[in-house]
Enzyme design. Structure first.
Site, PDB file in Angstrom:
ATOM      1  N   LYS A  44       0.764  -1.014   0.097  1.00 24.49           N
ATOM      2  CA  LYS A  44      -0.049  -0.013   0.115  1.00 24.49           C
ATOM      3  C   LYS A  44       1.033   1.349  -0.052  1.00 24.49           C
ATOM      4  O   LYS A  44       0.696   2.170  -0.550  1.00 24.49           O
ATOM      5  CB  LYS A  44      -1.102  -0.030   1.213  1.00 24.49           C
ATOM      6  CG  LYS A  44      -2.012  -1.052   1.224  1.00 24.49           C
ATOM      7  CD  LYS A  44      -2.911  -0.950   2.246  1.00 24.49           C
ATOM      8  CE  LYS A  44      -4.164  -1.683   2.132  1.00 24.49           C
ATOM      9  NZ  LYS A  44      -4.104  -3.227   2.262  1.00 24.49           N
TER      10      LYS A  44
ATOM     11  N   GLU B  96      -2.750   6.169   8.457  1.00 27.71           N
ATOM     12  CA  GLU B  96      -3.356   7.118   7.776  1.00 27.71           C
ATOM     13  C   GLU B  96      -4.573   7.804   8.689  1.00 27.71           C
ATOM     14  O   GLU B  96      -5.190   7.346   9.596  1.00 27.71           O
ATOM     15  CB  GLU B  96      -4.348   6.347   6.579  1.00 27.71           C
ATOM     16  CG  GLU B  96      -3.272   5.763   5.689  1.00 27.71           C
ATOM     17  CD  GLU B  96      -4.291   5.194   4.273  1.00 27.71           C
ATOM     18  OE1 GLU B  96      -3.646   4.936   3.354  1.00 27.71           O
ATOM     19  OE2 GLU B  96      -5.413   5.019   4.718  1.00 27.71           O
TER      20      GLU B  96
ATOM     21  N   HIS C 299     -14.811  -3.709   8.253  1.00 24.77           N
ATOM     22  CA  HIS C 299     -14.072  -3.655   7.200  1.00 24.77           C
ATOM     23  C   HIS C 299     -14.428  -4.651   6.201  1.00 24.77           C
ATOM     24  O   HIS C 299     -13.511  -4.751   5.088  1.00 24.77           O
ATOM     25  CB  HIS C 299     -12.526  -3.434   7.472  1.00 24.77           C
ATOM     26  CG  HIS C 299     -12.018  -2.378   8.539  1.00 24.77           C
ATOM     27  ND1 HIS C 299     -12.206  -1.009   8.333  1.00 24.77           N
ATOM     28  CD2 HIS C 299     -11.633  -2.527   9.695  1.00 24.77           C
ATOM     29  CE1 HIS C 299     -11.927  -0.303   9.519  1.00 24.77           C
ATOM     30  NE2 HIS C 299     -11.498  -1.292  10.172  1.00 24.77           N
TER      31      HIS C 299
ATOM     32  N   ARG D 238      -7.200  -7.948  -9.280  1.00 22.86           N
ATOM     33  CA  ARG D 238      -7.957  -8.934  -9.698  1.00 22.86           C
ATOM     34  C   ARG D 238      -9.373  -8.701 -10.120  1.00 22.86           C
ATOM     35  O   ARG D 238      -9.819  -7.587  -9.835  1.00 22.86           O
ATOM     36  CB  ARG D 238      -7.806 -10.007  -8.570  1.00 22.86           C
ATOM     37  CG  ARG D 238      -8.082  -9.298  -7.352  1.00 22.86           C
ATOM     38  CD  ARG D 238      -8.246 -10.327  -5.933  1.00 22.86           C
ATOM     39  NE  ARG D 238      -8.464  -9.746  -4.903  1.00 22.86           N
ATOM     40  CZ  ARG D 238      -9.407  -9.084  -4.390  1.00 22.86           C
ATOM     41  NH1 ARG D 238     -10.558  -8.995  -5.041  1.00 22.86           N
ATOM     42  NH2 ARG D 238      -9.453  -8.548  -3.073  1.00 22.86           N
TER      43      ARG D 238
END
Length: 643
Positions: free
Chosen positions: A116, A200, A234, A296
């Site tokens: 990431k 973040e 999540h 994907r």
């Protein structure tokens, strides 16, 4: 076009890929583990190859065995589906070295988007907006703590190699950062073999909106957006396309950002660029930021197919075989609205614990698309994701699509295991969701309402009792003795409560039932039973278990009057494994004092970690398991001293 491909996956996605490939005249090879020998994807395939044991590491993650299976069967290409090896660049390279085609992006593209922090740096260079945060290499806890303070709380800790919510923790206060960091790292190391994290800024009213992109290695197009904001821990629950409240200005900005992301890495195949959106002031083109790119096909791809009329698997096969993009951007448009609900075998009332069991009955309404990898008679295995199906609906408007989804969920019939069906139904009727006022915190805020259990009506119980006594077809003389109706009774158990049902069979078409001081009249009219003023719901019987398909399904057990009730003899001081799994950690020892809510054991099951907590204050009498032990459901782990 290929003549034969191998699908390096199982379950729902393997069946989905085969559906399109076989429709295109392409033969399909399945691979399977020991426990999947009779699985649906094996039966659907043209041929199948056994590759190992039930654990993914012994089968579906064995890239060398999968490649050899492709070579042995004459397959020309490998489709990875999603999960398992789908985003493993080493596997992609090995496929290519074996002289086979990988139906997906290059190893280089996967690597660029796999971490990431590196991906965000790359996206910044490509002009794609990214979330404020720390994505550096310094993983010292003190440095990360300082970074969090600089960003400003609340913050998200996320595994660098993460996905699916694993290795992710929300931290709202500085005092909680260290513990959350340790927990996120532990879960990330288990899931990905990499404990590195990034930090973040947490967006106050976040919406998860993603853009479906497709590239041919040189150019890319976007197939509009999906809203995946309805999440629990999540994990996506219901997805839809297009996003409610989306403006043309923002759709254009997000779509262009997605295309820039794909073209920056020479992307080939289907991919998804995920954005976090600040919806506190509506949807604005300056309030979305890149989160990650999934290199994907996504679980939720059917909603995009429904609104565009595009078969994304067909596109994957065509582009992988050397064709250019089938359509240009200006050829793509949106028609109507689509929603997808993920139906899982999980115990909602026990914190959404994944469930196992034999599916004794499975039926979907005709007017929905149900992508499933299981059938009635199949087992939900503890080794893999407990998804039963993805239920997809489409309508001319969002309002119509929501009503169709609500009805389809009510008419879906599942027996043999607990599911989240009622939870999905509650979401479909949730007023904020209906209004389109969604964000990723909606489920968490209303979790008590969404998971409240319906006790069911007396009529539902009577339907089960009629099945238990086999009174749907009583015959002309059943239940009579000396001109008087014969009373019969049956005892059923539901959610630990035993209920007695009494009946007077007054004829082949009339019965009068008594339960808990309530009377229910059953009458057969034109061949169909009615309970008072409502039609008899569908019922499924499997052994002593009866499922009534009303109000998302109610399950009853027939109580044998000869059996003694041993429920009261249970040890209330015993902490047991709620499901089969691996004991990851034990936090207590004999003689230790614990308080209610303390973590006693971490159990890893179905790719997730579950903390088992002390139900009361007490002292540990025995520790009955240890880290590394594989345990069955109901296994004793810790015993507290008697109060």
């Amino acid at each position: 076009m290929f003549n034969k491909i191998l699908i390096a996956n199982r379950g729902e996605i393997a069946c989905r890929v085969m559906h399109t490939a076989q429709k295109m005249g392409v033969s399909c090879v399945a691979v399977f583990s020991d426990v999947d020998a009779n699985a649906k994807h094996v039966q659907v395939a043209d041929e199948a190859v056994h590759i190992g044991g039930p654990a993914p590491a012994d089968s579906y993650l064995k890239g060398d065995a999968i490649i050899q299976a492709a070579l042995d069967t004459g397959a020309q290409a490998i489709h990875p589906g999603y999960g398992f090896l789908s985003e493993n660049p080493d596997f992609v390279e090995a496929v290519k070295l074996a002289g086979l085609t990988f139906i997906g992006p290059s190893a280089d593209a996967i690597r660029k988007m796999g971490l990431k922090d590196a991906a965000k740096a790359l996206m910044e260079k490509a002009g794609v907006p990214v979330v404020p945060g720390y994505h550096g290499a310094n993983q010292d806890p003190e440095h990360l703590t300082g970074a969090a303070e600089a960003i400003g709380y609340p913050v998200l800790i996320k595994a660098v190699a993460g996905g699916g919510g694993k290795g992710m923790r929300l931290v709202e206060h500085p005092k909680d950062f260290s513990e959350a960091l340790e927990s996120a790292r532990g879960e990330a190391l288990t899931a990905f073999g990499n404990d590195a994290v990034l930090v973040e800024k947490f967006v106050a009213k976040p919406r998860h909106i993603e853009v479906q992109v497709f590239g041919d290695g040189s150019h890319a197009v976007h197939l509009f957006e999906r809203d995946c904001s309805l999440q629990r821990r999540h994990q996506k629950v219901i997805e839809e396309a297009p996003a409610p409240g989306m403006t043309e200005e923002m759709r254009s900005a997000m779509g262009q950002a997605g295309v820039r992301a794909a073209e920056a890495i020479g992307y080939k195949g289907a991919g998804t660029v995920e954005f976090i959106v600040d919806a506190s002031d509506g949807l604005r083109p300056d309030r979305f930021w890149f989160m990650e790119m999934n290199t994907r096909l996504q679980v939720e791809h059917p909603v995009t197919e429904a609104i565009t009329g595009v078969d994304l698997v067909e596109w994957q096969l065509r582009v992988a075989s050397g064709e250019t993009l089938p359509l240009r951007q200006e050829d793509l448009s949106i028609t109507g609205h689509a929603l997808e609900a993920r139906l899982y075998a999980e115990n909602v009332t026990k914190g959404f614990l994944p469930a196992t069991g034999m599916l004794t009955h499975l039926k979907f309404p005709a007017d929905c698309r149900a992508d499933s990898g299981v059938r009635a008679g199949d087992a939900i295995s503890p080794w893999y994701d407990p998804m039963i199906a993805k239920v997809i609906v489409h309508g001319p408007t969002r309002g119509v699509a929501l009503k169709v989804l609500d009805r389809v969920l009510q008419e879906t019939e599942v027996a043999g295991t607990v599911t989240n069906l009622a939870f999905l139904g509650a979401l479909a009727r949730h007023q904020e969701f209906i209004k389109g006022d969604v964000d990723t915190g909606l489920i968490g805020r209303d979790i008590e309402y969404l998971t409240s259990q319906s006790q069911g009506s007396a009529k539902i119980g009577v339907a089960a009792a009629m099945a238990a006594l086999q009174l749907f077809e009583p015959g002309d003389d059943v239940g009579f003795t000396l001109w008087s109706p014969l009373r019969r009774s049956v005892q059923l158990e539901q959610d630990g409560q035993q209920i007695v049902f009494d009946v007077q069979v007054k004829g082949p078409d009339i019965q009068v039932w008594s339960v808990n001081d309530e009377t229910v009249a059953a009458e057969r009219v034109d061949g169909r039973w009615r309970l008072e003023d409502t039609p008899m719901p569908n019922v499924a019987v499997s052994g002593s278990k009866i499922t009534v398909f009303c109000d998302y399904g109610h399950s009853f057990d027939v109580v044998d009057p000869l059996d003694r009730d041993t429920a009261a003899a249970g040890d209330t001081n015993l902490i047991e494994a709620p499901m089969p799994g691996l004991v990851k950690a034990v936090f207590v020892e004999m003689g230790q004092t614990v308080s209610k809510g303390d973590r006693l054991v971490i159990l890893e099951a179905m790719k997730m970690e579950h903390a088992l907590l002390a139900a009361r204050d007490g002292v540990v009498a025995e520790v009955l398991s240890s880290a590394g032990a594989q345990v069955e459901a109901g296994a004793a782990l810790v015993r507290l001293q008697e109060e």
